[in-house]
Design a protein around this motif. Structure first.
Motif, PDB file in Angstrom:
ATOM      1  N   MET A   1      38.773   0.588 -54.587  1.00 23.44           N
ATOM      2  CA  MET A   1      37.437   0.867 -55.127  1.00 23.44           C
ATOM      3  C   MET A   1      37.538   1.849 -56.292  1.00 23.44           C
ATOM      4  SD  MET A   1      34.192   0.659 -55.210  1.00 23.44           S
ATOM      5  CE  MET A   1      32.974   1.578 -56.138  1.00 23.44           C
ATOM      6  N   ARG A   2      36.915   1.497 -57.409  1.00 19.18           N
ATOM      7  CA  ARG A   2      36.889   2.369 -58.591  1.00 19.18           C
ATOM      8  C   ARG A   2      35.505   2.291 -59.217  1.00 19.18           C
ATOM      9  NH1 ARG A   2      41.252   1.952 -63.579  1.00 19.18           N
ATOM     10  NH2 ARG A   2      40.410   3.641 -64.870  1.00 19.18           N
ATOM     11  N   LEU A   3      34.926   3.456 -59.504  1.00 13.52           N
ATOM     12  CA  LEU A   3      33.576   3.501 -60.059  1.00 13.52           C
ATOM     13  C   LEU A   3      33.573   2.923 -61.476  1.00 13.52           C
ATOM     14  CD1 LEU A   3      32.566   7.077 -58.835  1.00 13.52           C
ATOM     15  CD2 LEU A   3      31.837   4.882 -57.876  1.00 13.52           C
ATOM     16  N   ALA A   4      32.886   1.814 -61.649  1.00 13.54           N
ATOM     17  CA  ALA A   4      32.955   1.076 -62.910  1.00 13.54           C
ATOM     18  C   ALA A   4      32.302   1.815 -64.065  1.00 13.54           C
ATOM     19  CB  ALA A   4      32.315  -0.298 -62.727  1.00 13.54           C
ATOM     20  N   THR A   5      31.239   2.558 -63.804  1.00 15.23           N
ATOM     21  CA  THR A   5      30.490   3.213 -64.890  1.00 15.23           C
ATOM     22  C   THR A   5      30.896   4.673 -65.093  1.00 15.23           C
ATOM     23  OG1 THR A   5      28.707   3.847 -63.373  1.00 15.23           O
ATOM     24  CG2 THR A   5      28.507   1.714 -64.494  1.00 15.23           C
ATOM     25  N   PHE A   6      31.911   5.127 -64.390  1.00 20.60           N
ATOM     26  CA  PHE A   6      32.297   6.540 -64.465  1.00 20.60           C
ATOM     27  C   PHE A   6      32.889   6.869 -65.834  1.00 20.60           C
ATOM     28  CE2 PHE A   6      35.561   9.857 -64.020  1.00 20.60           C
ATOM     29  CZ  PHE A   6      34.765  10.888 -63.550  1.00 20.60           C
ATOM     30  N   GLN A   7      32.454   8.019 -66.387  1.00 20.68           N
ATOM     31  CA  GLN A   7      32.981   8.516 -67.665  1.00 20.68           C
ATOM     32  C   GLN A   7      33.546   9.913 -67.439  1.00 20.68           C
ATOM     33  OE1 GLN A   7      29.390   8.317 -70.067  1.00 20.68           O
ATOM     34  NE2 GLN A   7      29.946   6.291 -70.842  1.00 20.68           N
ATOM     35  N   PRO A   8      34.860  10.099 -67.536  1.00 20.57           N
ATOM     36  CA  PRO A   8      35.471  11.416 -67.272  1.00 20.57           C
ATOM     37  C   PRO A   8      34.916  12.499 -68.192  1.00 20.57           C
ATOM     38  CG  PRO A   8      37.148   9.707 -67.382  1.00 20.57           C
ATOM     39  CD  PRO A   8      35.873   9.081 -67.857  1.00 20.57           C
ATOM     40  N   GLN A   9      34.596  13.652 -67.601  1.00 15.85           N
ATOM     41  CA  GLN A   9      34.127  14.823 -68.339  1.00 15.85           C
ATOM     42  C   GLN A   9      35.222  15.880 -68.266  1.00 15.85           C
ATOM     43  OE1 GLN A   9      30.952  14.548 -69.896  1.00 15.85           O
ATOM     44  NE2 GLN A   9      31.386  12.466 -69.160  1.00 15.85           N
ATOM     45  N   LEU A  10      35.721  16.302 -69.417  1.00 16.56           N
ATOM     46  CA  LEU A  10      36.836  17.236 -69.439  1.00 16.56           C
ATOM     47  C   LEU A  10      36.359  18.672 -69.278  1.00 16.56           C
ATOM     48  CD1 LEU A  10      39.051  15.710 -72.276  1.00 16.56           C
ATOM     49  CD2 LEU A  10      39.113  15.282 -69.799  1.00 16.56           C
ATOM     50  N   GLY A  11      37.240  19.519 -68.786  1.00 14.26           N
ATOM     51  CA  GLY A  11      36.912  20.923 -68.591  1.00 14.26           C
ATOM     52  C   GLY A  11      38.162  21.764 -68.495  1.00 14.26           C
ATOM     53  N   VAL A  12      37.978  23.070 -68.418  1.00 11.45           N
ATOM     54  CA  VAL A  12      39.117  23.986 -68.425  1.00 11.45           C
ATOM     55  C   VAL A  12      39.393  24.614 -67.066  1.00 11.45           C
ATOM     56  CG1 VAL A  12      38.822  24.539 -70.870  1.00 11.45           C
ATOM     57  CG2 VAL A  12      37.666  25.942 -69.143  1.00 11.45           C
ATOM     58  N   HIS A  13      38.424  24.556 -66.154  1.00 13.02           N
ATOM     59  CA  HIS A  13      38.595  25.145 -64.831  1.00 13.02           C
ATOM     60  C   HIS A  13      38.362  24.065 -63.784  1.00 13.02           C
ATOM     61  CE1 HIS A  13      38.204  27.505 -61.281  1.00 13.02           C
ATOM     62  NE2 HIS A  13      36.890  27.377 -61.207  1.00 13.02           N
ATOM     63  N   CYS A  14      39.191  24.075 -62.743  1.00 15.23           N
ATOM     64  CA  CYS A  14      39.216  22.927 -61.831  1.00 15.23           C
ATOM     65  C   CYS A  14      37.889  22.692 -61.113  1.00 15.23           C
ATOM     66  CB  CYS A  14      40.360  23.067 -60.835  1.00 15.23           C
ATOM     67  SG  CYS A  14      40.239  24.487 -59.716  1.00 15.23           S
ATOM     68  N   GLU A  15      37.299  23.731 -60.525  1.00 15.72           N
ATOM     69  CA  GLU A  15      36.097  23.499 -59.728  1.00 15.72           C
ATOM     70  C   GLU A  15      34.894  23.127 -60.585  1.00 15.72           C
ATOM     71  OE1 GLU A  15      33.215  25.605 -56.387  1.00 15.72           O
ATOM     72  OE2 GLU A  15      35.221  26.430 -56.730  1.00 15.72           O
ATOM     73  N   THR A  16      34.726  23.804 -61.724  1.00 17.26           N
ATOM     74  CA  THR A  16      33.591  23.469 -62.583  1.00 17.26           C
ATOM     75  C   THR A  16      33.789  22.108 -63.253  1.00 17.26           C
ATOM     76  OG1 THR A  16      34.616  25.013 -64.160  1.00 17.26           O
ATOM     77  CG2 THR A  16      32.603  25.734 -63.053  1.00 17.26           C
ATOM     78  N   THR A  17      35.037  21.731 -63.526  1.00 16.66           N
ATOM     79  CA  THR A  17      35.308  20.389 -64.039  1.00 16.66           C
ATOM     80  C   THR A  17      34.923  19.343 -63.003  1.00 16.66           C
ATOM     81  OG1 THR A  17      37.111  21.149 -65.462  1.00 16.66           O
ATOM     82  CG2 THR A  17      37.107  18.821 -64.879  1.00 16.66           C
ATOM     83  N   THR A  18      35.310  19.589 -61.756  1.00 16.08           N
ATOM     84  CA  THR A  18      34.980  18.663 -60.675  1.00 16.08           C
ATOM     85  C   THR A  18      33.473  18.564 -60.480  1.00 16.08           C
ATOM     86  OG1 THR A  18      37.072  19.088 -59.539  1.00 16.08           O
ATOM     87  CG2 THR A  18      35.264  18.243 -58.196  1.00 16.08           C
ATOM     88  N   LEU A  19      32.805  19.702 -60.445  1.00 13.78           N
ATOM     89  CA  LEU A  19      31.357  19.710 -60.257  1.00 13.78           C
ATOM     90  C   LEU A  19      30.651  19.002 -61.408  1.00 13.78           C
ATOM     91  CD1 LEU A  19      28.913  20.642 -58.638  1.00 13.78           C
ATOM     92  CD2 LEU A  19      29.009  22.828 -59.869  1.00 13.78           C
ATOM     93  N   ARG A  20      31.101  19.258 -62.626  1.00 12.90           N
ATOM     94  CA  ARG A  20      30.465  18.609 -63.777  1.00 12.90           C
ATOM     95  C   ARG A  20      30.603  17.089 -63.684  1.00 12.90           C
ATOM     96  NH1 ARG A  20      31.849  18.361 -70.193  1.00 12.90           N
ATOM     97  NH2 ARG A  20      29.774  17.665 -70.826  1.00 12.90           N
ATOM     98  N   ASN A  21      31.772  16.606 -63.264  1.00 11.59           N
ATOM     99  CA  ASN A  21      31.965  15.164 -63.146  1.00 11.59           C
ATOM    100  C   ASN A  21      31.065  14.573 -62.068  1.00 11.59           C
ATOM    101  OD1 ASN A  21      34.295  13.749 -64.795  1.00 11.59           O
ATOM    102  ND2 ASN A  21      34.927  15.870 -64.477  1.00 11.59           N
ATOM    103  N   MET A  22      30.877  15.281 -60.964  1.00 16.71           N
ATOM    104  CA  MET A  22      30.008  14.783 -59.901  1.00 16.71           C
ATOM    105  C   MET A  22      28.558  14.710 -60.372  1.00 16.71           C
ATOM    106  SD  MET A  22      31.528  16.380 -56.340  1.00 16.71           S
ATOM    107  CE  MET A  22      31.201  18.101 -56.754  1.00 16.71           C
ATOM    108  N   ILE A  23      28.089  15.789 -61.016  1.00 16.20           N
ATOM    109  CA  ILE A  23      26.699  15.839 -61.455  1.00 16.20           C
ATOM    110  C   ILE A  23      26.440  14.871 -62.613  1.00 16.20           C
ATOM    111  CG2 ILE A  23      24.988  17.324 -62.582  1.00 16.20           C
ATOM    112  CD1 ILE A  23      25.905  19.598 -60.838  1.00 16.20           C
ATOM    113  N   HIS A  24      27.386  14.780 -63.531  1.00 15.89           N
ATOM    114  CA  HIS A  24      27.219  13.871 -64.668  1.00 15.89           C
ATOM    115  C   HIS A  24      27.116  12.427 -64.194  1.00 15.89           C
ATOM    116  CE1 HIS A  24      28.469  11.425 -68.172  1.00 15.89           C
ATOM    117  NE2 HIS A  24      27.873  12.362 -68.885  1.00 15.89           N
TER     118      HIS A  24
END
Length: 344
Positions: free
Chosen positions: A1-24
C-alpha cells in the motif's frame, strides 16, 4: 500500500517534518517553523550520562519527543492519535491499516537500524513519516539532511521501530492525524494568527521558570560548568568531545538548530501579525544562534592547542547564551502578557 496523492514535505527536524507531512496530507499546509513554535518546541534539557567518565550527558535543545506534536495539534484543533503496538507484527499491521485508510503514519525509530542513515550510534527518539508499506519495502520521509523521501527494506523499518536501545526508546510507537477542524482548512491564516501569541506566552513562561537542574536555563548553566572540566573528567576526551560537537550539529539535537527554527517561527509570526514587538527577539535569537554555532565549532575542533582552555571558552559561551535567552524570553513573556491583558 502506497498513498497515491502523497507529496513529501521537506524539513530540518525529524518530529516537525513528520508532523508537517501528516497535516499536509490531511489537507492543510503549515510550515515546519510554525509547527515548531505552536508546539512550544524550544528548550534545553540535560539527561545524565549512561556511563559517566566514558560518555557525556545527552544535551538537547528541545522539549520531550511527542510533546511538541501534542502541543501543536492542540493549538490548531487537530486530532492527534497516538498508540503503541505490542510487537513488530502488530505494528506492521496497524501501519498498513492506517495507510489503507489514507493516513500518513508517524513512527518512532532508532536511527541505527535505518539503512540510509550514516550514523552507527543508537538514537531511538527519531521520527519519520511513513507513506507506503508492503512486505518487502517501506516508503518514508526523513529530514532534508537524510535525503527526504526514502525507500528502505521493510525489515530495516521493523528493527528500527522495535529497538529498545539508545536515548528515550519508544518501541512500536506510532501517531497519525485524525479530524481536521473545518475552520483550519478554510481560514488557515486566521487560525495561525490567533494562536501565535498564546504559544509564545506558554513557551516564554516555561523558559523563564526554574524547573530544576535538568530543564531550561538552569540546566544549560549546569552543562556549562561540567563542560569546563571534560578534559579532566572524561576518559577519552579527544574522541568524545568532538563527537559531541558533531552530534549537536548533524543529529539535530544542538541548540543552534532549534534556535534557528524558533527564530524562523518568530519571523513568520512577525509577517503574519505585523507586530514589531517581535523584532528584538528575532534579532536576539540570531545572535544566540551564532553563539551556539561558535560553541559547536570549538567542540568539533577539540583538542586544538589547549583543550582545557577551549572547553572553558565553550562553558563561558553557554553561560552567556543562558543569560541572553533569559533576557529574550523575559521580554517575550511581558509582551505576550500585555496582549492577553494579564500580569506577568
Amino acid at each position: 500500500m502506497r498513498l497515491a496523492t502523497f507529496q513529501p514535505q521537506l524539513g530540518v527536524h525529524c518530529e516537525t517534518t513528520t508532523l508537517r507531512n501528516m497535516i499536509h496530507h490531511a489537507g492543510v499546509d503549515v510550515s515546519e517553523a510554525m509547527l515548531f513554535g505552536l508546539g512550544q518546541g524550544i528548550d534545553f534539557q540535560y539527561w545524565d550520562a549512561p556511563d559517566p567518565g566514558r560518555s557525556t550527558p545527552m544535551l538537547t535543545g528541545r522539549i520531550e519527543p511527542a510533546l511538541l506534536s501534542r502541543n501543536a495539534c492542540s493549538a490548531l484543533g487537530v486530532e492527534l492519535r497516538e498508540s503503541r503496538a505490542p510487537d513488530a507484527e502488530s505494528a506492521h499491521a496497524a501501519a498498513a491499516e492506517l495507510l489503507e485508510a489514507g493516513h500518513v503514519v508517524g513512527v518512532s525509530v532508532d536511527i541505527f537500524h535505518l539503512d540510509y542513515f550514516k550514523s552507527r550510534s543508537h538514537f531511538a527518539s527519531h521520527y519519520i513519516a511513513l507513506y507506503g508499506l508492503d512486505d518487502t519495502h517501506a516508503h518514508v520521509v526523513d529530514t532534508e539532511q537524510q535525503g527526504g523521501a526514502q525507500r528502505l527494506p521493510a525489515e530495516s523499518l521493523r528493527r528500527a521501530r522495535a529497538s529498545d536501545e539508545g536515548f528515550m526508546p519508544s518501541p512500536h510507537l506510532y501517531l497519525y492525524v485524525g479530524r481536521l477542524p473545518a475552520r483550519l482548512t478554510t481560514h488557515t491564516d486566521e487560525v495561525l494568527r490567533e494562536q501565535i501569541w498564546n504559544a509564545i506566552r506558554l513557551t516564554a513562561r516555561r523558559m523563564t521558570e526554574d524547573r530544576g537542574p535538568r530543564f531550561g536555563l538552569r540546566a544549560m548553566r549546569r552543562a556549562a560548568s561540567e563542560i569546563a572540566g571534560w578534559s579532566d573528567t572524561l576518559a577519552s576526551p579527544d574522541e568524545v568531545v568532538p563527537a559531541v560537537g558533531r552530534f549537536w550539529r548533524f543529529a539535530g539535537t544542538g541548540g543552534a538548530n532549534f534556535r534557528k527554527l524558533y527564530r524562523e517561527f518568530l519571523t513568520e509570526a512577525r509577517q503574519r501579525s505585523g507586530d514589531s514587538e517581535l523584532d528584538a527577539a528575532i534579532e536576539g535569537l540570531g545572535d544566540v544562534q551564532r553563539q551556539w554555532d561558535q560553541a559547536v565549532d570549538m567542540l568539533m575542533d577539540y583538542p586544538g592547542a589547549d583543550g582545557r582552555s577551549r572547553l572553558q571558552a565553550v562553558a563561558a559561551l553557554l553561560d552567556a547564551i543562558a543569560d541572553a535567552e533569559q533576557a529574550l524570553f523575559d521580554g517575550l513573556l511581558v509582551a505576550a502578557a500585555e496582549r492577553a491583558g494579564e500580569s506577568v
